[in-house]
Design an enzyme around this catalytic site. Structure first.
Site, PDB file in Angstrom:
ATOM      1  N   SER A 166       5.408 -27.780 -19.663  1.00 39.01           N
ATOM      2  CA  SER A 166       4.773 -26.944 -21.407  1.00 39.01           C
ATOM      3  C   SER A 166       5.096 -27.847 -21.956  1.00 39.01           C
ATOM      4  O   SER A 166       4.795 -29.378 -21.674  1.00 39.01           O
ATOM      5  CB  SER A 166       5.016 -25.966 -20.959  1.00 39.01           C
ATOM      6  N   LYS A 199       2.092 -27.797 -16.720  1.00 38.53           N
ATOM      7  CA  LYS A 199       1.730 -25.994 -16.848  1.00 38.53           C
ATOM      8  C   LYS A 199       1.022 -27.079 -18.243  1.00 38.53           C
ATOM      9  O   LYS A 199       2.175 -27.241 -19.512  1.00 38.53           O
ATOM     10  CB  LYS A 199       3.117 -25.785 -17.111  1.00 38.53           C
TER      11      LYS A 199
END
Length: 465
Positions: free
Chosen positions: A380, A405
């Site tokens: 992320s 992600k």
């Protein structure tokens, strides 16, 4: 009501193993290690930009009420209060069918689906016709229908939040004093910062700050025109210290100067040290960033400046086992290494033409060569930082392929206090790589020699030039 934009770290991702004691090494005399004395930090699975807490407005205490009697309000302020009261009444009377329809409409308007066999506007419309033909006798039944409806999309990040879950999520504090801010344009198009939520009985609430207040200044610094992130950075500071904020109560209330005690729960996610390599010829500044919490950018800047003062000529940024955190912190940290105008990340929505870029507004904090350490648990916000530095020829990546992600979720509040988290977009790297589901491959699996790092970055610059 749409509350905030966020991206969540992968929920199925297990807690990372303890940081490895020795890292990838080859030519270095001393392998980089993660010392056992590093403070144990809680890893968060949330990767959030900015959280707004839409708590029910609280009646001001008597002292504020006396300073701001309703009889002295201009007509338009009394009308706003009347409208707000009417909205609250209507919210309590919303039907089960309306709640389900509200959730359906949110998905219909913005969901970014990757599986065409499970999502298309046509399929979604047929699902609505089927759902709304059923009986929804209870609110619990309506919530179950929403859960199944969202589950049918096949997206693990799009999900339903009960009122309790929504309240808990929306109370995530990025300020250290228990407030959440939102940028609101005024009638002239200028940005005002409003308090959209408070942690009940938190420091700001205890000092007299209320939902709807406008933030005017922090420690004497005018915040007019500043972003919510910039204002929060001014507010943040060591726990048990105080910060002065100037607020305007409501749209028409008085201005009040308030001293608020900071109570940061977050611990510093930054560890740093200076390493001497090549028989003392090369000073390497090693920085480990455990997560992107409210202290990440501020503490990273401090660490980098101290390492520079200590003579560091090259840097290692360790993002292994960093699952993410506050995405806006990650974006701001990436900007620290980039030249003005360079792209940090692209965001893409359901329509291909709606691609937006986020760029650095100022010059870099450092221009020295950087190695970024990554592994399978780098996810992320960490992937945003790693690719921003890599694609702009500011760093090379060493280690393992990252998690992958790169989706963006928006969290919406429904009229009964529950909520839905819906995937509405994705991040694309400056080199136009779709992170999600793909991850990012490192340049090297083993730690390279410093001359290799310099040569690779130089070649990268020439190719881009």
């Amino acid at each position: 009501m749409r509350v905030f934009l966020c991206t969540s770290s992968p929920s199925p991702l297990p807690s990372p193993p303890p940081p490895p004691q020795t890292t990838i090494t080859n030519h270095l005399t001393h392998p980089f290690k993660t010392p056992s004395f590093i403070h144990s930090l809680t890893t968060t699975a949330l990767s959030l930009t900015l959280f707004f807490t839409p708590l029910t407005p609280v009646t001001p205490p008597p002292s504020l009420a006396l300073d701001n009697p309703s009889s002295g309000y201009p007509t338009e302020c009394r009308e706003e209060e009347k409208l707000r009261d009417e909205v609250e009444v209507r919210s309590g009377m919303v039907s089960n069918e309306e709640i389900v329809n509200e959730a359906w409409q949110i998905v219909n308007d913005g969901f970014l689906g990757s599986d065409r066999t499970r999502w298309s506007p046509e399929l979604w419309l047929r699902k609505k016709d089927d759902i709304m033909s059923r009986s929804l006798p209870t609110r619990s039944k309506a919530h179950d229908v929403i859960r199944r409806m969202l589950s049918s999309l096949g997206d693990p990040y799009t999900r339903f939040l009960s009122p309790e879950e929504f309240s808990k999520m929306s109370k995530y504090d990025t300020s250290g004093i228990g407030v959440n801010l939102r940028e609101i344009p005024d009638e002239n198009g200028e940005v005002k910062l409003k308090v959209l939520g408070l942690i009940l009985d938190g420091p700001a609430y205890a000092a007299g700050v209320r939902q709807g207040d406008e933030l005017l200044s922090v420690s004497g610094v005018d915040v007019k025109g500043k972003s919510a992130f910039e204002a929060l950075s001014l507010i943040q500071g060591p726990s048990d210290t105080s910060v002065n904020i100037m607020v305007k109560h409501g749209n028409c209330g008085p201005v009040q100067s308030v001293d608020v005690q900071r109570q940061l729960i977050a611990k510093t996610p930054v560890f740093y040290r200076l390493e001497q390599m090549d028989n003392g010829k090369t000073s390497v500044g090693y920085v480990r960033l455990k997560e992107f919490n409210a202290l990440a950018r501020k503490d990273l800047v401090t660490a980098m400046k101290r390492l520079q003062d200590m003579g560091a000529s090259v840097f290692v940024l360790d993002l292994r086992d960093n699952l993410g955190g506050l995405v806006q912190e990650g974006i701001e940290i990436a900007k620290l290494f980039l030249n003005k105008g360079e792209t940090v990340i692209y965001t893409a929505g359901r329509e291909p033409q709606n691609v937006k870029s986020i760029v650095a507004e100022t010059g870099p904090l450092i221009t020295n060569p950087v190695i970024v350490l990554v592994n399978k648990n780098t996810a992320s916000a960490s992937e945003i930082v790693a690719t921003a530095l890599h694609d702009n020829c500011r760093a090379i990546l060493v280690g393992e392929k990252t998690y992958g992600k790169g989706l963006i979720q928006s969290v919406f509040e429904l009229h009964d206090g529950s909520g839905v988290v819906v995937t509405v977009g994705k991040y694309v790297t400056p080199n136009h790589l779709d992170i999600n589901g793909n991850g990012v491959d490192p340049d090297y699996k083993k730690f390279p020699a410093w001359n290799e790092v310099a040569e690779r970055l130089s070649k990268c610059h020439k190719l881009q030039g």
